[in-house]
Design a protein around this motif. Structure first.
Motif, PDB file in Angstrom:
ATOM      1  N   GLY A   1     -22.910 -65.557  24.494  1.00 36.47           N
ATOM      2  CA  GLY A   1     -23.796 -64.896  23.538  1.00 36.47           C
ATOM      3  C   GLY A   1     -24.815 -64.065  24.275  1.00 36.47           C
ATOM      4  N   GLN A   2     -25.474 -63.199  23.528  1.00 33.79           N
ATOM      5  CA  GLN A   2     -26.447 -62.288  24.130  1.00 33.79           C
ATOM      6  C   GLN A   2     -27.614 -63.038  24.747  1.00 33.79           C
ATOM      7  OE1 GLN A   2     -27.775 -60.198  20.719  1.00 33.79           O
ATOM      8  NE2 GLN A   2     -26.002 -58.835  20.644  1.00 33.79           N
ATOM      9  N   SER A   3     -28.267 -62.399  25.711  1.00 32.84           N
ATOM     10  CA  SER A   3     -29.510 -62.943  26.248  1.00 32.84           C
ATOM     11  C   SER A   3     -30.532 -63.021  25.124  1.00 32.84           C
ATOM     12  CB  SER A   3     -30.049 -62.045  27.359  1.00 32.84           C
ATOM     13  OG  SER A   3     -29.164 -62.031  28.430  1.00 32.84           O
ATOM     14  N   GLY A   4     -31.259 -64.120  25.104  1.00 36.15           N
ATOM     15  CA  GLY A   4     -32.248 -64.294  24.057  1.00 36.15           C
ATOM     16  C   GLY A   4     -31.644 -64.685  22.724  1.00 36.15           C
ATOM     17  N   GLY A   5     -30.330 -64.986  22.736  1.00 35.36           N
ATOM     18  CA  GLY A   5     -29.648 -65.333  21.495  1.00 35.36           C
ATOM     19  C   GLY A   5     -29.764 -66.797  21.112  1.00 35.36           C
ATOM     20  N   GLY A   6     -30.400 -67.591  21.970  1.00 40.33           N
ATOM     21  CA  GLY A   6     -30.593 -68.998  21.625  1.00 40.33           C
ATOM     22  C   GLY A   6     -29.634 -69.955  22.304  1.00 40.33           C
ATOM     23  N   LYS A   7     -28.961 -69.517  23.363  1.00 39.64           N
ATOM     24  CA  LYS A   7     -28.024 -70.405  24.049  1.00 39.64           C
ATOM     25  C   LYS A   7     -28.744 -71.576  24.726  1.00 39.64           C
ATOM     26  CE  LYS A   7     -26.303 -67.137  26.732  1.00 39.64           C
ATOM     27  NZ  LYS A   7     -27.268 -66.079  26.404  1.00 39.64           N
ATOM     28  N   SER A   8     -29.809 -71.245  25.446  1.00 39.44           N
ATOM     29  CA  SER A   8     -30.557 -72.321  26.104  1.00 39.44           C
ATOM     30  C   SER A   8     -31.158 -73.267  25.075  1.00 39.44           C
ATOM     31  CB  SER A   8     -31.675 -71.746  26.971  1.00 39.44           C
ATOM     32  OG  SER A   8     -31.152 -70.903  27.962  1.00 39.44           O
ATOM     33  N   VAL A   9     -31.629 -72.684  23.993  1.00 42.19           N
ATOM     34  CA  VAL A   9     -32.222 -73.504  22.930  1.00 42.19           C
ATOM     35  C   VAL A   9     -31.183 -74.473  22.367  1.00 42.19           C
ATOM     36  CG1 VAL A   9     -33.173 -73.398  20.589  1.00 42.19           C
ATOM     37  CG2 VAL A   9     -34.016 -71.837  22.340  1.00 42.19           C
ATOM     38  N   LEU A  10     -29.971 -73.972  22.152  1.00 40.63           N
ATOM     39  CA  LEU A  10     -28.906 -74.826  21.638  1.00 40.63           C
ATOM     40  C   LEU A  10     -28.598 -75.957  22.620  1.00 40.63           C
ATOM     41  CD1 LEU A  10     -26.692 -75.486  19.614  1.00 40.63           C
ATOM     42  CD2 LEU A  10     -25.238 -73.779  20.705  1.00 40.63           C
TER      43      LEU A  10
ATOM     44  N   PRO B   1     -36.442 -67.377  13.231  1.00 37.09           N
ATOM     45  CA  PRO B   1     -35.308 -68.265  13.424  1.00 37.09           C
ATOM     46  C   PRO B   1     -34.489 -67.904  14.666  1.00 37.09           C
ATOM     47  CG  PRO B   1     -34.902 -66.765  11.604  1.00 37.09           C
ATOM     48  CD  PRO B   1     -36.305 -66.532  12.030  1.00 37.09           C
ATOM     49  N   VAL B   2     -34.091 -68.920  15.418  1.00 38.84           N
ATOM     50  CA  VAL B   2     -33.237 -68.723  16.589  1.00 38.84           C
ATOM     51  C   VAL B   2     -31.849 -69.293  16.297  1.00 38.84           C
ATOM     52  CG1 VAL B   2     -32.920 -69.275  19.026  1.00 38.84           C
ATOM     53  CG2 VAL B   2     -35.197 -68.722  18.176  1.00 38.84           C
ATOM     54  N   LEU B   3     -31.817 -70.519  15.798  1.00 37.86           N
ATOM     55  CA  LEU B   3     -30.553 -71.102  15.347  1.00 37.86           C
ATOM     56  C   LEU B   3     -30.597 -71.160  13.824  1.00 37.86           C
ATOM     57  CD1 LEU B   3     -30.228 -74.048  17.922  1.00 37.86           C
ATOM     58  CD2 LEU B   3     -29.364 -71.704  18.105  1.00 37.86           C
TER      59      LEU B   3
ATOM     60  N   SER C   1     -36.420 -72.673  14.585  1.00 38.60           N
ATOM     61  CA  SER C   1     -37.140 -71.411  14.717  1.00 38.60           C
ATOM     62  C   SER C   1     -38.390 -71.637  15.555  1.00 38.60           C
ATOM     63  CB  SER C   1     -37.507 -70.855  13.346  1.00 38.60           C
ATOM     64  OG  SER C   1     -38.171 -71.845  12.597  1.00 38.60           O
ATOM     65  N   PHE C   2     -38.879 -70.568  16.178  1.00 35.63           N
ATOM     66  CA  PHE C   2     -40.122 -70.616  16.933  1.00 35.63           C
ATOM     67  C   PHE C   2     -41.115 -69.669  16.289  1.00 35.63           C
ATOM     68  CE2 PHE C   2     -37.078 -71.907  20.256  1.00 35.63           C
ATOM     69  CZ  PHE C   2     -37.688 -73.076  20.668  1.00 35.63           C
ATOM     70  N   GLN C   3     -42.296 -70.187  15.980  1.00 35.26           N
ATOM     71  CA  GLN C   3     -43.345 -69.388  15.318  1.00 35.26           C
ATOM     72  C   GLN C   3     -42.767 -68.580  14.153  1.00 35.26           C
ATOM     73  OE1 GLN C   3     -43.673 -68.285  19.115  1.00 35.26           O
ATOM     74  NE2 GLN C   3     -44.483 -70.347  19.349  1.00 35.26           N
ATOM     75  N   GLY C   4     -41.949 -69.246  13.360  1.00 37.39           N
ATOM     76  CA  GLY C   4     -41.452 -68.612  12.153  1.00 37.39           C
ATOM     77  C   GLY C   4     -40.243 -67.716  12.333  1.00 37.39           C
TER      78      GLY C   4
HETATM   79  N1  LIG Z   1     -40.243 -73.072  23.867  1.00 39.64           N
HETATM   80  C1  LIG Z   1     -40.149 -71.911  23.208  1.00 39.64           C
HETATM   81  N2  LIG Z   1     -41.196 -71.440  22.501  1.00 39.64           N
HETATM   82  C2  LIG Z   1     -41.097 -70.297  21.804  1.00 39.64           C
HETATM   83  N3  LIG Z   1     -40.027 -69.521  21.785  1.00 39.64           N
HETATM   84  C3  LIG Z   1     -38.942 -69.914  22.463  1.00 39.64           C
HETATM   85  C4  LIG Z   1     -38.945 -71.138  23.217  1.00 39.64           C
HETATM   86  N4  LIG Z   1     -37.737 -71.275  23.801  1.00 39.64           N
HETATM   87  C5  LIG Z   1     -37.014 -70.200  23.420  1.00 39.64           C
HETATM   88  N5  LIG Z   1     -37.727 -69.383  22.631  1.00 39.64           N
HETATM   89  C6  LIG Z   1     -37.244 -68.139  22.028  1.00 39.64           C
HETATM   90  O1  LIG Z   1     -35.974 -68.366  21.482  1.00 39.64           O
HETATM   91  C7  LIG Z   1     -35.114 -67.265  21.722  1.00 39.64           C
HETATM   92  C8  LIG Z   1     -33.850 -67.730  22.386  1.00 39.64           C
HETATM   93  O2  LIG Z   1     -34.127 -68.101  23.713  1.00 39.64           O
HETATM   94  P1  LIG Z   1     -33.031 -68.686  24.689  1.00 39.64           P
HETATM   95  O3  LIG Z   1     -32.344 -69.839  24.070  1.00 39.64           O
HETATM   96  O4  LIG Z   1     -33.741 -68.957  25.983  1.00 39.64           O
HETATM   97  O5  LIG Z   1     -32.013 -67.480  24.875  1.00 39.64           O
HETATM   98  P2  LIG Z   1     -30.746 -67.420  25.814  1.00 39.64           P
HETATM   99  O6  LIG Z   1     -29.583 -67.253  24.893  1.00 39.64           O
HETATM  100  O7  LIG Z   1     -30.933 -66.199  26.666  1.00 39.64           O
HETATM  101  O8  LIG Z   1     -30.699 -68.669  26.616  1.00 39.64           O
HETATM  102  C9  LIG Z   1     -35.900 -66.270  22.538  1.00 39.64           C
HETATM  103  O9  LIG Z   1     -36.335 -65.261  21.667  1.00 39.64           O
HETATM  104  C10 LIG Z   1     -37.060 -67.051  23.062  1.00 39.64           C
HETATM  105  O10 LIG Z   1     -38.205 -66.250  23.171  1.00 39.64           O
END
Ligand SMILES: Nc1ncnc2c1ncn2[C@@H]1O[C@H](COP(=O)(O)OP(=O)(O)O)[C@@H](O)[C@H]1O
Ligand SMILES: [Mg+2]
Lengths: 261, 255
Positions: B34-43, B15-17, B10-13
């Motif tokens: 998955g949707q934009s902003g859904g956490g794909k890049s994060v994964l 949850p993303v994954l 999670s970021f700042q509380g």
């Molecule tokens: N380094 C970070 N710091 C804070 N929030 C982040 C960070 N990276 C991603 N997020 C948040 O995590 C969520 C998922 O982002 P991301 O994985 O980039 O989505 P996408 O599926 O479009 O690739 C977004 O809401 C984004 O704002």
């Protein structure tokens, strides 16, 4: 009341965590320097950008500060017929305070901003992630070369400002204030010593470390987007300038205790 | 093989994954949609340790990389090539130096070998002769291809692609799809691509996984995904907005 207290607490813990971040980065730079092979190419490139290209700014700052200081002290000292004391006063002020602090502030503005903006842009365009994904640490590749370039370069720039300030002050005194140039020079040498130069240069080493670490830290932790980079840049300049001004006092006090005037 | 086990971030509380479990087998190309902003890049960034999860594990070739520090991660990251969403080329370096970067960082190759391998990589992506250019002089498509050259030049075992075709015109996008297929077939690279471009997903994927609300919602071959009865999957792959927001049928000119 509690809201105020919470906000104060928030500000304090924020400050402490920033300070901790800068300190950790510094320790990482030092460790990296001993563990990794030195990056001469990047370091020399940074010395050129940071040191060489800052010279114009530093020379103008040093010269005009020396000049205005000579004029003002000259006019005052003339009233009490101490015209020849202008030389040592200008020299001591330039060596111990004006050259290191003003050079530090100018470089904080010019170089600190550039570093924070460059690294901040790299952060938000994922270039820092790209570095790490290739097994290269941003501290090693980016922070360490900038740190060493500043730590070597800023004292050299400071020395340049000292020389320019003193010489420009001498020219003003001799040409505008009708002070005998030979007396000026003689008195200046009589009342200054190597430790005055040293006091200034040691300060500048600290200032260099502050600028480098604060700017790198701000850049590395820039928030997303152009706005984040802008904020990182502004904060890098403001925080490193304030740190220079505050630290200047304490370094002077400590130095004077160790090496009495 | 990469195995992801109950990954939470999670970021700042917020949850993303929320507990991702998934396995990527050697030699296959998996596409995560998955949707934009859904956490794909994060994964994707968790797979080579660029981000640390709150809980969970990422096993790369049977080693859990979550507890490793940056220094210990470096050798593992050299098994990976990463194509970033915006290519993330180093602005200050020429294209040649960008592609040469991972090779030079290994410090084991001589400069003549580096030059040869960089030329090969540039040729694979169709950028022969552009080595002297700076990233700023390149178009978006060229930057992506240069980023791909940099990702493959070290002959990685795993390639991670973050939206390899997003923002490209259909022809350039297809070139990238072909490149990804060629890398899988010729170099036996294991690929993980993240995208919301379904045409690309069908083309390059051996398996497609859908990330929804922080979990893997569905997994299958492109054919299985297309035939899936799951309404969420159907909604996503057919690109229909929520039923309640759908344009009234009388207004067909808007489609
Ligand atoms: N380094 C970070 N710091 C804070 N929030 C982040 C960070 N990276 C991603 N997020 C948040 O995590 C969520 C998922 O982002 P991301 O994985 O980039 O989505 P996408 O599926 O479009 O690739 C977004 O809401 C984004 O704002
Ligand atoms: Mg993304």
């Amino acid at each position: 009341m509690t809201a105020l207290f919470t906000r104060l607490w928030q500000a304090l813990s924020d400050l402490l965590s920033q300070f901790g971040g800068v300190l950790l980065l510094f320790l990482d730079v030092i460790a990296t320097t001993f563990i990794r092979r030195p990056r001469w190419k990047e370091t020399i490139e940074q010395m050129y950008k940071i040191g060489w290209q800052s010279q114009a700014v530093v020379i103008i700052t040093g010269a005009f500060t020396g000049m205005v200081f000579a004029v003002q002290t000259g006019l005052q000292f003339h009233k009490v017929k101490m015209d020849t004391a202008v030389g040592p006063v200008v020299a001591i002020a330039m060596l111990r305070e004006l050259a290191p602090v003003l050079t530090g502030l100018m470089v904080a503005g010019r170089v600190g901003a550039a570093i924070a903006a460059e690294l901040g842009t790299m952060k938000v365009t994922e270039q820092l992630d790209a570095l790490r994904s290739m097994g290269t640490s941003p501290t090693d590749y980016l922070a360490a070369p900038r740190f060493w370039a500043l730590v070597v370069g800023l004292p050299m720039l400071t020395a340049e400002a000292m020389a320019c300030g003193i010489f420009a002050g001498y020219l003003v005194a001799a040409s505008m204030l009708n002070i005998d140039g030979a007396y000026y020079w003689h008195n200046m040498l009589k009342f200054t010593a190597a430790k005055d130069v040293l006091a200034g240069l040691i300060k500048s080493v600290f200032f260099a470390a502050f600028i480098a670490m604060i700017a790198c830290h701000k850049g590395f932790h820039a928030d997303e987007g152009a706005e984040g980079v802008g904020r990182a840049t502004t904060e890098a300049v403001v925080v490193s300038s304030l740190t220079i001004l505050i630290a200047n006092f304490f370094i002077a006090v400590v130095f004077n205790t160790i090496v009495p005037i | 093989m990469i195995r992801i086990e109950s990954l939470q971030k999670s970021f700042q509380g917020s949850p993303v994954l929320r507990g991702v479990d998934f396995e990527i087998h050697d030699g296959e190309t998996v596409v995560i949609i998955g949707q934009s902003g859904g956490g794909k890049s994060v994964l994707l960034k968790h797979l080579c340790g660029l981000l640390k999860p709150e809980t969970g594990h990422v096993w790369v070739d049977d080693e859990d990389i979550v507890p490793l520090n940056e220094r210990r991660l470096a050798p593992i990251r050299r098994k990976f090539g990463f194509l970033f969403q915006g290519a993330a080329l180093f602005d200050s370096l020429t294209l040649f130096d960008n592609v040469a970067f991972p090779l030079r960082e290994k410090r084991s190759l001589r400069e003549t070998e580096v030059a040869q391998r960089v030329e090969e990589a540039l040729e694979i992506v169709g950028l022969t002769g552009a080595g002297h250019k700076k990233p700023a002089e390149l178009s978006g498509g060229m930057r992506k291809r240069a980023g791909l050259a940099r990702a493959v030049v070290g002959t990685p075992k795993y390639l991670l692609y973050d939206e390899p075709t997003t923002g490209l015109d259909p022809i350039r996008a297809d070139t990238i799809n072909h490149l990804i297929l060629r890398l899988r077939d010729r170099l036996r690279v294991t690929g993980v691509a993240v995208t919301h471009d379904m045409a690309s997903a069908y083309k390059i994927a051996d398996r497609i996984a859908m990330l929804h609300e922080g979990r893997i919602h569905a997994v299958g071959t492109p054919a299985e995904i297309q035939a899936s009865p799951d309404p969420l999957v159907q909604q996503f792959i057919r690109g229909v907005a929520d039923i309640s927001q759908e344009v009234p049928s009388g207004n067909t000119t808007l489609h």
